[in-house]
Design an enzyme around this catalytic site. Sequence first.
Site, PDB file in Angstrom:
ATOM      1  N   LYS A  75       0.830  -1.200   0.000  1.00 27.81           N
ATOM      2  CA  LYS A  75       0.000   0.000   0.000  1.00 27.81           C
ATOM      3  C   LYS A  75       0.875   1.265   0.000  1.00 27.81           C
ATOM      4  O   LYS A  75       2.093   1.181   0.066  1.00 27.81           O
ATOM      5  CB  LYS A  75      -0.952  -0.014   1.202  1.00 27.81           C
ATOM      6  CG  LYS A  75      -2.018  -1.093   1.089  1.00 27.81           C
ATOM      7  CD  LYS A  75      -2.916  -0.895  -0.127  1.00 27.81           C
ATOM      8  CE  LYS A  75      -4.107  -1.831  -0.157  1.00 27.81           C
ATOM      9  NZ  LYS A  75      -3.773  -3.227  -0.450  1.00 27.81           N
TER      10      LYS A  75
HETATM   11  C1  LIG Z   1     -10.057  -1.993  -1.464  1.00 29.88           C
HETATM   12  C2  LIG Z   1      -9.425  -2.782  -0.355  1.00 29.88           C
HETATM   13  N1  LIG Z   1     -10.049  -2.854   0.823  1.00 29.88           N
HETATM   14  C3  LIG Z   1      -9.529  -3.522   1.864  1.00 29.88           C
HETATM   15  C4  LIG Z   1      -8.330  -4.162   1.753  1.00 29.88           C
HETATM   16  C5  LIG Z   1      -7.810  -4.946   2.930  1.00 29.88           C
HETATM   17  O1  LIG Z   1      -6.659  -4.362   3.453  1.00 29.88           O
HETATM   18  P1  LIG Z   1      -5.793  -5.177   4.523  1.00 29.88           P
HETATM   19  O2  LIG Z   1      -4.944  -6.147   3.766  1.00 29.88           O
HETATM   20  O3  LIG Z   1      -4.986  -4.123   5.223  1.00 29.88           O
HETATM   21  O4  LIG Z   1      -6.737  -5.858   5.440  1.00 29.88           O
HETATM   22  C6  LIG Z   1      -7.621  -4.118   0.553  1.00 29.88           C
HETATM   23  C7  LIG Z   1      -6.324  -4.802   0.425  1.00 29.88           C
HETATM   24  O5  LIG Z   1      -5.730  -4.946  -0.593  1.00 29.88           O
HETATM   25  C8  LIG Z   1      -8.183  -3.411  -0.539  1.00 29.88           C
HETATM   26  O6  LIG Z   1      -7.561  -3.352  -1.720  1.00 29.88           O
END
Ligand SMILES: Cc1ncc(COP(=O)(O)O)c(C=O)c1O
Length: 422
Positions: A209
């Site tokens: 990210k």
């Molecule tokens: C649009 C979106 N929401 C939520 C997430 C979940 O993030 P995390 O891996 O920090 O839980 C991601 C992860 O790639 C994502 O792309």
Amino acid sequence: MKTDNTHSAVPFYRPDVRDPELEEVIAALRSGWLTTGPRVQRFEREFGTAVAAPHAVALNSCTAALHLAVHTLGLRGGEGVLVPAMTFAATAEVVRYEGGVPILIDSEPGTLNMDLDRAEWTMTHLRSGSALAGLPPDVPVVGMIPVHVGGMMMDVDGINAFASRHQLWVVEDAAHAFPAAWRKSPDASWQHCGQQTATISCFSFYANKTITTGEGGMAVTSDAGLAARLRLLSLHGLSQDAWGRYSGNGSWDYRILAPGYKYNMTDIAAAIGIHQLARAEEMRRTREAIAQEYLRRLADVEELELPPTDVNRIHAWHLFPIRLRLERLTVDRNDFIKELGRAGVSCSVHWRPLHLHPYYEQAFGWRAADLPVASAEWTRLVSLPLFSGMENHEIDAVVKAVCDVCRRASRRRAVTLSAETA
Ligand SMILES: Cc1ncc(COP(=O)(O)O)c(C=O)c1O
């Protein structure tokens, strides 16, 4: 953008982790305090300041943030939540954690964000008692989880007007949108993503990210009561965390106030986050410069559509999704990606829409025709490498590989060649 002459494969992503992160992690390890403690507190404070949000709660993922958000807002089994079809698993699965029903909304064709007109159409049909494919009859809709796909924010006023018209809460999936901002028009002031853009905004610090803590997330809100509840539930519902109990004049004692979860961030992760945060805007500007370079150098490639930009958005540029004009190409998207791979360029796709995954297909019976934009667009999406540590030769390699594949696989070229050999 550093320059050197090494010509190696271009990864889809490489984290931009530097000495301050390494030194802070070592300092955290040496301090003897590894779990949630002073570094998490500092990271929360500084992240809250960065997005102009009064309360920030650090968690071990954005998924945890989204889950606690919908839980804290009272989502109950059988209730419906509007979720874009074009998103990652997490956005909808947190609704399922609570026994809720994700109501998939098709994409707006330009940005691929949730289409609010389509959401309006869905609400009108549901409220009039019409049966909709993939949904139990009479599902009461209580909230919505918009996603700012790739870091390009949606129209925040549009979301909030829609939500208040339909009496919905808004949890913002801002996994891609830090740092990002929007304004209504050039004479309006900028509003950061997380600056009261939703009841609760959830950010991701997953490894690829825009800033990372390896795994991690943050929930921000302007509501002190909600923040306190999020914090409580993030650590088993305990009345005080370990830092509160064992540092300073704390007591060993605690009470369980609610059945909570184990979603807290460690001080080791926060040690990385603090220094990523300090460079977040610098890294965003670098990604923006790379994105502008792609936009300029790929502008004339007629086999491609490039991602939109908007003067009323500060784009986080988490992703650079191109769309193939398949009618002008002799290869499909998967072969296009394989060709780029052969040229040493790794790509990805964001995303196969949720309704085309086996679980959602089987659990809800959605059909491709119910979500025509997401169903069509995903077959031509390719996310190119975009990260702040990209070197100039890597940007050149991506542009060259994309242009080469387009040239080789262009239908126009195929027609010319067959005319020449006729
Ligand atoms: C649009 C979106 N929401 C939520 C997430 C979940 O993030 P995390 O891996 O920090 O839980 C991601 C992860 O790639 C994502 O792309």
